[in-house]
Scaffold this motif. Structure first.
Motif, PDB file in Angstrom:
ATOM      1  N   ASN A  67      50.289  14.729  23.855  1.00 34.23           N
ATOM      2  CA  ASN A  67      49.600  14.722  25.142  1.00 34.23           C
ATOM      3  C   ASN A  67      48.083  14.679  24.985  1.00 34.23           C
ATOM      4  O   ASN A  67      47.390  14.075  25.817  1.00 34.23           O
ATOM      5  CB  ASN A  67      50.045  15.924  25.973  1.00 34.23           C
ATOM      6  CG  ASN A  67      51.388  15.683  26.639  1.00 34.23           C
ATOM      7  OD1 ASN A  67      51.496  14.923  27.599  1.00 34.23           O
ATOM      8  ND2 ASN A  67      52.444  16.307  26.121  1.00 34.23           N
TER       9      ASN A  67
ATOM     10  N   GLN B  29      45.938  11.593  26.537  1.00 30.34           N
ATOM     11  CA  GLN B  29      44.817  11.817  27.451  1.00 30.34           C
ATOM     12  C   GLN B  29      43.524  11.241  26.909  1.00 30.34           C
ATOM     13  O   GLN B  29      42.719  10.673  27.664  1.00 30.34           O
ATOM     14  CB  GLN B  29      44.660  13.315  27.723  1.00 30.34           C
ATOM     15  CG  GLN B  29      43.702  13.627  28.874  1.00 30.34           C
ATOM     16  CD  GLN B  29      44.129  12.962  30.171  1.00 30.34           C
ATOM     17  OE1 GLN B  29      45.247  13.179  30.659  1.00 30.34           O
ATOM     18  NE2 GLN B  29      43.262  12.134  30.749  1.00 30.34           N
TER      19      GLN B  29
ATOM     20  N   ASP C  30      47.398   8.981  31.704  1.00 36.40           N
ATOM     21  CA  ASP C  30      48.222   9.131  30.509  1.00 36.40           C
ATOM     22  C   ASP C  30      49.561   8.414  30.658  1.00 36.40           C
ATOM     23  O   ASP C  30      50.113   7.898  29.678  1.00 36.40           O
ATOM     24  CB  ASP C  30      48.430  10.612  30.169  1.00 36.40           C
ATOM     25  CG  ASP C  30      48.962  11.432  31.336  1.00 36.40           C
ATOM     26  OD1 ASP C  30      49.101  10.900  32.450  1.00 36.40           O
ATOM     27  OD2 ASP C  30      49.222  12.640  31.125  1.00 36.40           O
TER      28      ASP C  30
ATOM     29  N   MET D 252      55.581  14.151  29.168  1.00 40.04           N
ATOM     30  CA  MET D 252      54.266  14.076  29.791  1.00 40.04           C
ATOM     31  C   MET D 252      53.822  15.462  30.257  1.00 40.04           C
ATOM     32  O   MET D 252      54.505  16.110  31.043  1.00 40.04           O
ATOM     33  CB  MET D 252      54.287  13.120  30.986  1.00 40.04           C
ATOM     34  CG  MET D 252      54.767  11.710  30.674  1.00 40.04           C
ATOM     35  SD  MET D 252      53.692  10.844  29.516  1.00 40.04           S
ATOM     36  CE  MET D 252      52.156  10.828  30.410  1.00 40.04           C
ATOM     37  N   GLY D 253      52.684  15.928  29.751  1.00 38.11           N
ATOM     38  CA  GLY D 253      52.174  17.231  30.149  1.00 38.11           C
ATOM     39  C   GLY D 253      52.992  18.401  29.656  1.00 38.11           C
ATOM     40  O   GLY D 253      52.765  19.542  30.072  1.00 38.11           O
ATOM     41  N   ASN D 254      53.930  18.142  28.760  1.00 41.04           N
ATOM     42  CA  ASN D 254      54.818  19.184  28.259  1.00 41.04           C
ATOM     43  C   ASN D 254      54.124  19.941  27.131  1.00 41.04           C
ATOM     44  O   ASN D 254      53.712  19.342  26.139  1.00 41.04           O
ATOM     45  CB  ASN D 254      56.120  18.550  27.766  1.00 41.04           C
ATOM     46  CG  ASN D 254      57.199  19.557  27.465  1.00 41.04           C
ATOM     47  OD1 ASN D 254      56.942  20.620  26.916  1.00 41.04           O
ATOM     48  ND2 ASN D 254      58.433  19.213  27.818  1.00 41.04           N
ATOM     49  N   GLU D 255      54.024  21.274  27.269  1.00 41.25           N
ATOM     50  CA  GLU D 255      53.317  22.084  26.272  1.00 41.25           C
ATOM     51  C   GLU D 255      54.002  22.087  24.913  1.00 41.25           C
ATOM     52  O   GLU D 255      53.404  22.496  23.911  1.00 41.25           O
ATOM     53  CB  GLU D 255      53.169  23.512  26.771  1.00 41.25           C
ATOM     54  CG  GLU D 255      54.477  24.238  27.011  1.00 41.25           C
ATOM     55  CD  GLU D 255      54.289  25.632  27.576  1.00 41.25           C
ATOM     56  OE1 GLU D 255      55.275  26.403  27.558  1.00 41.25           O
ATOM     57  OE2 GLU D 255      53.185  25.949  28.038  1.00 41.25           O
TER      58      GLU D 255
END
Length: 305
Positions: free
Chosen positions: A236, A240, A250, A227-230
């Motif tokens: 992601n 979203q 999310d 989650m939210g990991n680049e």
């Protein structure tokens, strides 16, 4: 929150369960806030294990609800045993002792559910059967299940135990899908075609078992959250976009992806953040279309044959 039935039992519980592994880091007051929030949003199953926090997670849980004994009737309390330092142990003595010690830490008379926590290569199913029978007859455990087991291991147990196995708790998320990958890649030479679990998903459907999905926000085993990991921009972005479309977060979409599977599945979330817990609970209200589900699967880096 929508309700599901645990396996072949008549036990009803919320679609999402709360994993209490991290509860040992909380004060009793903060733990009570988490528990109350969970119950308020419809989460009634609380998942423990004898090794969580070296037993302290169960102690904190007990302290948190100590002043309100009536809460116990609103809960499905589940614990696990079998992991010891450096080895696994499904011996009759260890199973019974572990349950008794968990009950002492939880300050409870019984567990609703006991799961065997990792396969023990030295398991004697006759001993497991004796342990289950004694715990059931003594009123210390109402129902039983397993964790991280494939169909052959469960069939071996079922040949001896009298009590039905309601649950198999396994790792499952949009970023951990080997049981799904193999179902798409039948009779192919690629890596995804490897059947790593002997068909857990199909077995669970055929035998009306509930799959409890642990680490529903993780990639790998202990690497971290996606989650939210680049490192996972496509996933992601899709999470979203669907969150905005459905009016949820999310995190709720990631859980809704699991709930869309056509079987009895109960994600076990481990957050101790009450705001996030409220957000996650809204997954029960989300309906993902077939197209949306497959879009998430592909955005996680999976290719369809």
């Amino acid at each position: 929150m929508k309700q599901i039935q645990l396996g072949t039992s008549q036990v009803q519980t919320g679609e999402v369960g709360l994993g209490c592994m991290r509860m040992d880091s909380l004060s009793a007051k903060d733990a009570r806030h988490v528990i109350d929030t969970a119950l308020d949003v419809g989460i009634t199953l609380f998942d423990h294990a004898d090794i969580y926090g070296k037993g302290n997670s169960e102690r904190v849980f007990a302290s948190a609800i100590k002043d309100t004994p009536s809460l116990r009737e609103k809960m499905i309390v589940q614990s696990k045993c079998g992991i010891r330092k450096g080895f696994f142990d499904f011996s009759k003595e260890h199973i019974i002792t572990s349950v008794e010690e968990s009950l002492k830490r939880l300050e409870m008379d019984y567990l609703d559910v006991l799961l065997l926590h990792r396969p023990d290569a030295l398991m004697e199913p006759e001993e497991v059967a004796e342990a289950f029978t004694r715990l059931k007859e003594d009123g210390k455990v109402a129902y039983f299940g397993v964790s991280n087991q494939h169909p052959g291991q469960m069939e071996l147990l079922k040949a001896y135990v009298r009590e039905p196995l309601l649950i198999n708790q396994v790792q499952l998320s949009v970023m951990h899908t080997p049981m799904i990958d193999a179902s798409f890649n039948v009779n192919m030479y690629n890596r995804e075609a490897i059947n790593r679990d002997l068909g857990i998903m199909e077995y669970s459907r055929l035998h009306n078992m509930t799959i409890q999905a642990w680490s529903p926000f993780q990639y790998g085993m202990i690497e971290g959250t996606f989650m939210g990991n680049e490192d996972f921009p496509n996933l992601n972005k899709t999470l979203q976009e669907l969150a905005d479309k459905k009016g949820v977060t999310d995190s709720a979409i990631a859980i809704a992806w699991l709930l869309r599977l056509p079987l009895s599945v109960q994600p076990i979330v481990g957050t101790m953040n009450t705001s996030r817990l409220k957000d996650i609970s809204k997954a029960s209200e989300v309906e993902l279309t077939r197209e949306e589900w497959y879009e998430l699967y592909r955005s996680a880096g999976n290719e369809l044959p």
